[in-house]
Design an enzyme around this catalytic site. Structure first.
Site, short mmCIF file in Angstrom:
data_model
loop_
_atom_site.label_atom_id
_atom_site.label_comp_id
_atom_site.label_asym_id
_atom_site.label_seq_id
_atom_site.Cartn_x
_atom_site.Cartn_y
_atom_site.Cartn_z
N GLU A 157 0.77 -1.22 0.22
CA GLU A 157 -0.12 0.10 -0.04
C GLU A 157 0.75 1.14 -0.14
OE1 GLU A 157 -2.96 -0.38 3.10
OE2 GLU A 157 -3.49 -2.33 2.28
N GLU A 263 -6.33 -10.50 -1.35
CA GLU A 263 -7.21 -10.41 0.02
C GLU A 263 -8.67 -10.33 -0.70
OE1 GLU A 263 -5.74 -7.18 2.16
OE2 GLU A 263 -3.62 -7.56 1.80
#
Length: 371
Positions: A157, A263
């Site tokens: 991220e 995810e």
């Protein structure tokens, strides 16, 4: 019982429940020639305290990710203190069950202790000190599981949500723009044979996709190999579109990288977040209008969820030449982080298996895409 509810009752080996006539294959077997299928695990499952979950994991999946126990604050809470017991148990579980075992994550702006970025006086640490700590952390953690953990989410991220620029974090602020390059260099040195990944959410968004492409190209220009890009896949029932997801699969594969869905979950609840994503810093106060299915999922929504999963897996299978892995973020609905994000205490239904460890109709629909 309505027909869609009767579609599927797969079961747990060893729990005295028989296979239903249609869902006759575990997910890992159905997609064996296409990609790994896995789940993120918590410590209750790894330690054997949640025996039903553990049986389901062994039956259905051939790759595992650690939900939290290899994040920096969990495994390395103090400068001179490592907490390896949960991670050791996780890796042992993967080895015992011959699973493709993932490490998550080495560099992230969340769940990293404050001390990493501070000197002895509590002032901002120097670039040299932070790099020294980063290298030591990666050497120690990756080195411990060398040859046992097959792939690492090295950087997590690092691209912002708006313009696709580098996210303003302590890593960027103190180290500078080569923070990701350093993390990849240290990880490659610590285990030359492990696969190394960049992982992020909302990568279907053109700005963010462009930011990741720019970052990966900058690493490649330095001779640093990124084995795969992890698209987190925190999606809703209708957004993003399949076309948006596919555009990123194609764009990332053109970099010479594999693509992982790392995810995956489908949020069926109204979402107060200003976008589809996974910024854990963005939370909201409890509000009943965002927790609408407290007693169970209506059939109409169950059907939408079933179609959404089937459509996504059909897309993944279409691109099986570049997709190596599809990992769900949790095993059953009870485990999902979406029960507590972006609002605590919600009753969420984002996964393929329900709170009773039973397959939803979506499982049979997903299996059909493999035929």
């Amino acid at each position: 019982m309505k027909p869609q509810k009767a579609l599927v009752y797969l079961t747990l080996a060893g729990l005295g429940l028989g296979f239903g006539p249609k869902a006759d294959r575990p997910l890992k077997d159905a997609f064996k020639k296409d990609f790994y299928v896995g789940a993120a695990l918590n410590y209750r499952q790894i330690s054997g305290r949640d025996t039903k979950s553990t049986a389901l994991i062994k039956q259905q999946f051939n790759t595992i990710s650690p939900e939290n126990l290899l994040k920096w604050e969990a495994v390395h809470p103090q400068p001179d203190q490592y907490n390896f017991k949960p991670a050791d148990d996780y890796v042992a579980f993967g080895q015992q069950n011959k699973m493709f075992t993932i490490g998550h994550t080495l560099m992230w702006h969340q769940q990293t202790p404050k001390w990493v970025f501070e000197d002895a006086a509590g002032k901002p640490a120097s670039r040299e000190l932070v790099l020294k700590r980063l290298e030591e952390h990666i050497n120690t953690v990756v080195g411990r599981y060398k040859g046992k953990i097959a792939g690492w989410d090295v950087v997590n991220e690092a691209i912002d949500d708006q313009q696709g620029d580098l996210r303003k974090t302590k890593w960027l602020e103190i180290i500078g723009e080569d923070f990701a390059a350093k993390a990849f260099e240290y990880a490659r040195k610590a285990d030359p044979k492990a696969e190394l990944y960049y992982n992020d959410y909302s990568l279907y968004r053109p700005e963010k996709r462009a930011g990741v492409i720019k970052l990966v190209k900058s690493l490649q220009a330095k001779g640093i190999k990124v084995d795969a890009i992890g698209m987190q896949g925190h999606y809703g029932l209708t957004k993003p579109s399949l076309e948006q997801v596919e555009a990123s699969i194609v764009a990332f594969s053109q970099l010479g990288c594999k693509v992982n869905f790392t995810e995956l979950d489908i949020d069926v609840l109204p979402n107060p977040s200003r976008r589809q994503g996974a910024d854990i810093a963005e939370t909201f106060a409890a509000d009943a209008k965002y927790n609408v299915y407290t007693t169970g999922l209506p059939d109409s929504v169950q059907q939408q969820l079933t179609k959404r999963y089937a459509d996504l897996f059909a897309l993944f299978r279409k691109h099986r030449n570049v997709i190596d892995r599809v990992t769900l973020w949790g095993v059953t609905d009870a485990d999902s982080w979406l029960n507590d994000w972006p609002i605590k205490g919600r009753t969420s239904y984002p996964l393929l298996f329900d709170r009773n460890y039973q397959p939803k109709p979506a499982v049979q629909a997903v299996l059909q895409t493999a035929r």
